[in-house]
Scaffold this active site. Sequence first.
Site, PDB file in Angstrom:
ATOM      1  N   ARG A   1      27.082  81.871 -25.105  1.00 14.19           N
ATOM      2  CA  ARG A   1      26.794  82.751 -23.151  1.00 14.19           C
ATOM      3  C   ARG A   1      27.491  81.308 -22.615  1.00 14.19           C
ATOM      4  O   ARG A   1      26.282  80.497 -22.392  1.00 14.19           O
ATOM      5  CB  ARG A   1      26.643  83.375 -22.706  1.00 14.19           C
TER       6      ARG A   1
ATOM      7  N   ARG B   1      22.039  80.133 -19.573  1.00 13.46           N
ATOM      8  CA  ARG B   1      21.030  80.727 -18.910  1.00 13.46           C
ATOM      9  C   ARG B   1      19.615  80.308 -19.348  1.00 13.46           C
ATOM     10  O   ARG B   1      19.832  80.364 -21.163  1.00 13.46           O
ATOM     11  CB  ARG B   1      21.624  82.544 -18.839  1.00 13.46           C
TER      12      ARG B   1
ATOM     13  N   ARG C   1      13.970  89.321 -26.355  1.00  8.16           N
ATOM     14  CA  ARG C   1      14.790  90.312 -25.476  1.00  8.16           C
ATOM     15  C   ARG C   1      14.908  90.777 -26.389  1.00  8.16           C
ATOM     16  O   ARG C   1      14.960  91.783 -26.158  1.00  8.16           O
ATOM     17  CB  ARG C   1      15.869  89.090 -24.902  1.00  8.16           C
TER      18      ARG C   1
ATOM     19  N   ARG D   1      16.429 100.858 -18.150  1.00  8.26           N
ATOM     20  CA  ARG D   1      15.343 100.147 -19.568  1.00  8.26           C
ATOM     21  C   ARG D   1      14.340 100.992 -19.925  1.00  8.26           C
ATOM     22  O   ARG D   1      14.021  99.678 -21.418  1.00  8.26           O
ATOM     23  CB  ARG D   1      15.555  98.654 -19.319  1.00  8.26           C
TER      24      ARG D   1
ATOM     25  N   LYS E   1      27.930  94.245 -21.638  1.00  7.39           N
ATOM     26  CA  LYS E   1      27.542  95.353 -20.840  1.00  7.39           C
ATOM     27  C   LYS E   1      28.408  94.946 -19.123  1.00  7.39           C
ATOM     28  O   LYS E   1      29.629  95.103 -18.721  1.00  7.39           O
ATOM     29  CB  LYS E   1      26.139  95.883 -20.411  1.00  7.39           C
TER      30      LYS E   1
HETATM   31  P1  AP5 Z   1      27.840  90.191 -21.701  1.00  5.17           P
HETATM   32  O1  AP5 Z   1      29.049  90.681 -21.162  1.00  5.17           O
HETATM   33  O2  AP5 Z   1      27.102  89.373 -20.547  1.00  5.17           O
HETATM   34  O3  AP5 Z   1      26.671  91.351 -22.496  1.00  5.17           O
HETATM   35  P2  AP5 Z   1      25.391  91.845 -21.788  1.00  5.17           P
HETATM   36  O4  AP5 Z   1      25.265  92.989 -22.713  1.00  5.17           O
HETATM   37  O5  AP5 Z   1      25.470  91.854 -20.580  1.00  5.17           O
HETATM   38  O6  AP5 Z   1      24.134  90.890 -21.862  1.00  5.17           O
HETATM   39  P3  AP5 Z   1      23.013  90.530 -21.373  1.00  5.17           P
HETATM   40  O7  AP5 Z   1      22.767  89.355 -21.006  1.00  5.17           O
HETATM   41  O8  AP5 Z   1      23.873  89.668 -19.158  1.00  5.17           O
HETATM   42  O9  AP5 Z   1      21.909  91.944 -21.373  1.00  5.17           O
HETATM   43  P4  AP5 Z   1      21.030  91.516 -20.543  1.00  5.17           P
HETATM   44  O10 AP5 Z   1      20.779  93.273 -20.025  1.00  5.17           O
HETATM   45  O11 AP5 Z   1      20.002  91.163 -21.414  1.00  5.17           O
HETATM   46  O12 AP5 Z   1      20.256  91.057 -19.244  1.00  5.17           O
HETATM   47  P5  AP5 Z   1      19.989  90.774 -18.244  1.00  5.17           P
HETATM   48  O13 AP5 Z   1      21.082  89.949 -17.397  1.00  5.17           O
HETATM   49  O14 AP5 Z   1      20.821  92.636 -17.594  1.00  5.17           O
HETATM   50  O15 AP5 Z   1      28.097  89.254 -22.805  1.00  5.17           O
HETATM   51  C1  AP5 Z   1      27.313  88.362 -23.660  1.00  5.17           C
HETATM   52  C2  AP5 Z   1      28.318  87.258 -23.965  1.00  5.17           C
HETATM   53  O16 AP5 Z   1      29.587  86.945 -25.017  1.00  5.17           O
HETATM   54  C3  AP5 Z   1      29.145  86.852 -23.050  1.00  5.17           C
HETATM   55  O17 AP5 Z   1      29.858  84.903 -23.571  1.00  5.17           O
HETATM   56  C4  AP5 Z   1      30.624  86.948 -23.237  1.00  5.17           C
HETATM   57  O18 AP5 Z   1      31.844  85.982 -22.966  1.00  5.17           O
HETATM   58  C5  AP5 Z   1      30.276  87.808 -25.049  1.00  5.17           C
HETATM   59  N1  AP5 Z   1      31.124  89.256 -25.057  1.00  5.17           N
HETATM   60  C6  AP5 Z   1      31.338  90.516 -23.969  1.00  5.17           C
HETATM   61  N2  AP5 Z   1      31.739  90.634 -24.732  1.00  5.17           N
HETATM   62  C7  AP5 Z   1      32.338  90.065 -26.261  1.00  5.17           C
HETATM   63  C8  AP5 Z   1      33.365  90.722 -27.361  1.00  5.17           C
HETATM   64  N3  AP5 Z   1      33.799  91.998 -27.088  1.00  5.17           N
HETATM   65  N4  AP5 Z   1      34.143  89.886 -28.306  1.00  5.17           N
HETATM   66  C9  AP5 Z   1      32.883  88.501 -28.518  1.00  5.17           C
HETATM   67  N5  AP5 Z   1      31.459  88.304 -26.885  1.00  5.17           N
HETATM   68  C10 AP5 Z   1      31.902  88.771 -26.492  1.00  5.17           C
HETATM   69  O19 AP5 Z   1      19.016  91.222 -17.506  1.00  5.17           O
HETATM   70  C11 AP5 Z   1      18.485  89.557 -17.750  1.00  5.17           C
HETATM   71  C12 AP5 Z   1      16.667  90.291 -17.060  1.00  5.17           C
HETATM   72  O20 AP5 Z   1      17.081  90.635 -16.208  1.00  5.17           O
HETATM   73  C13 AP5 Z   1      15.971  90.849 -18.404  1.00  5.17           C
HETATM   74  O21 AP5 Z   1      16.240  90.598 -20.095  1.00  5.17           O
HETATM   75  C14 AP5 Z   1      15.291  91.465 -17.489  1.00  5.17           C
HETATM   76  O22 AP5 Z   1      14.307  90.472 -17.457  1.00  5.17           O
HETATM   77  C15 AP5 Z   1      15.311  91.739 -16.136  1.00  5.17           C
HETATM   78  N6  AP5 Z   1      16.147  92.915 -15.868  1.00  5.17           N
HETATM   79  C16 AP5 Z   1      17.505  93.384 -15.724  1.00  5.17           C
HETATM   80  N7  AP5 Z   1      17.096  94.456 -15.706  1.00  5.17           N
HETATM   81  C17 AP5 Z   1      16.096  94.877 -15.760  1.00  5.17           C
HETATM   82  C18 AP5 Z   1      15.416  96.191 -15.774  1.00  5.17           C
HETATM   83  N8  AP5 Z   1      16.401  97.836 -15.782  1.00  5.17           N
HETATM   84  N9  AP5 Z   1      14.259  96.979 -15.596  1.00  5.17           N
HETATM   85  C19 AP5 Z   1      13.534  96.068 -16.303  1.00  5.17           C
HETATM   86  N10 AP5 Z   1      14.081  94.569 -16.002  1.00  5.17           N
HETATM   87  C20 AP5 Z   1      15.067  94.297 -16.058  1.00  5.17           C
END
Ligand code: AP5
Length: 221
Positions: free
Chosen positions: A131, A164, A175, A92, A18
């Site tokens: 990552r 992270r 997660r 979410r 994402k």
């Molecule tokens: P990346 O692009 O970072 O993936 P992502 O889907 O953004 O993954 P996240 O781990 O950031 O998502 P998340 O939703 O768990 O975490 P968030 O920060 O929102 O890519 C991941 C890796 O893969 C990178 O190394 C990238 O280079 C690689 N990659 C990407 N695309 C690729 C491809 N096509 N091929 C190969 N490699 C690839 O949330 C973190 C925490 O915050 C949550 O767990 C929760 O505690 C809290 N939080 C955030 N939002 C909320 C909410 N709305 N409600 C409640 N809690 C929340």
Amino acid sequence: MAKNGVRMALFGPPGVGKGTQAALIRESAGAAHISTGDALRKAAAEGTAVGLKAKSYMDRGELVPDEIVIAIAKDILGREGRRGFILDGFPRTVVQARALDEALAQLAMPLQVVVNLQAPEEELVRRLSGRRVCVKCGENYHLESKPPTAAGACDACGGELAQRDDDKPEAIRNRLGVYREKTAPVIDYYADRSVLRNVDASGPADQVFRKIESLLGSIRG
Ligand code: AP5
């Protein structure tokens, strides 16, 4: 393709890409990239009361309570969303999705599309465990698919790359479980409102981006 002013959410499990896709779309569409994960990590790094409370949930891979996340998302949307927005990691839960609909109705900026990125679970684990993130500027890397030029250092600013806390194996497992239980039901919420589009995100990032671009073109003309 008329991309300016796009109003979309990127949906999908942890690690599906994402954040990576939001950065690419922002570059080409000029819309605001609104990541609740980034906003919460920033608040935690600044040591605010909300940030420290959120960090205790995030480090375990649990969702931060709805009322905290909804307030943050509404605040950023109100300040930055007028030129269009790409929501990343919000909503979410179904409660968050309803709150978002209400907020966007008040701003007269309804969602145009929710892009549901999909990839097999073993690929998600591979992406999350490989990552690395720059501690200084937040740039994202992957040990295999997007390695930095010099090991351990950010190409953009030279900062140190770190893993992270929630990308460690136990938090990743948690997660993915939380996603299945609490977040996946949001798919039905948007399918019922006919704004959901599925995209296969298992291939390389540039290939996934081309699919999203073509989808946005077909929606917005
Ligand atoms: P990346 O692009 O970072 O993936 P992502 O889907 O953004 O993954 P996240 O781990 O950031 O998502 P998340 O939703 O768990 O975490 P968030 O920060 O929102 O890519 C991941 C890796 O893969 C990178 O190394 C990238 O280079 C690689 N990659 C990407 N695309 C690729 C491809 N096509 N091929 C190969 N490699 C690839 O949330 C973190 C925490 O915050 C949550 O767990 C929760 O505690 C809290 N939080 C955030 N939002 C909320 C909410 N709305 N409600 C409640 N809690 C929340």
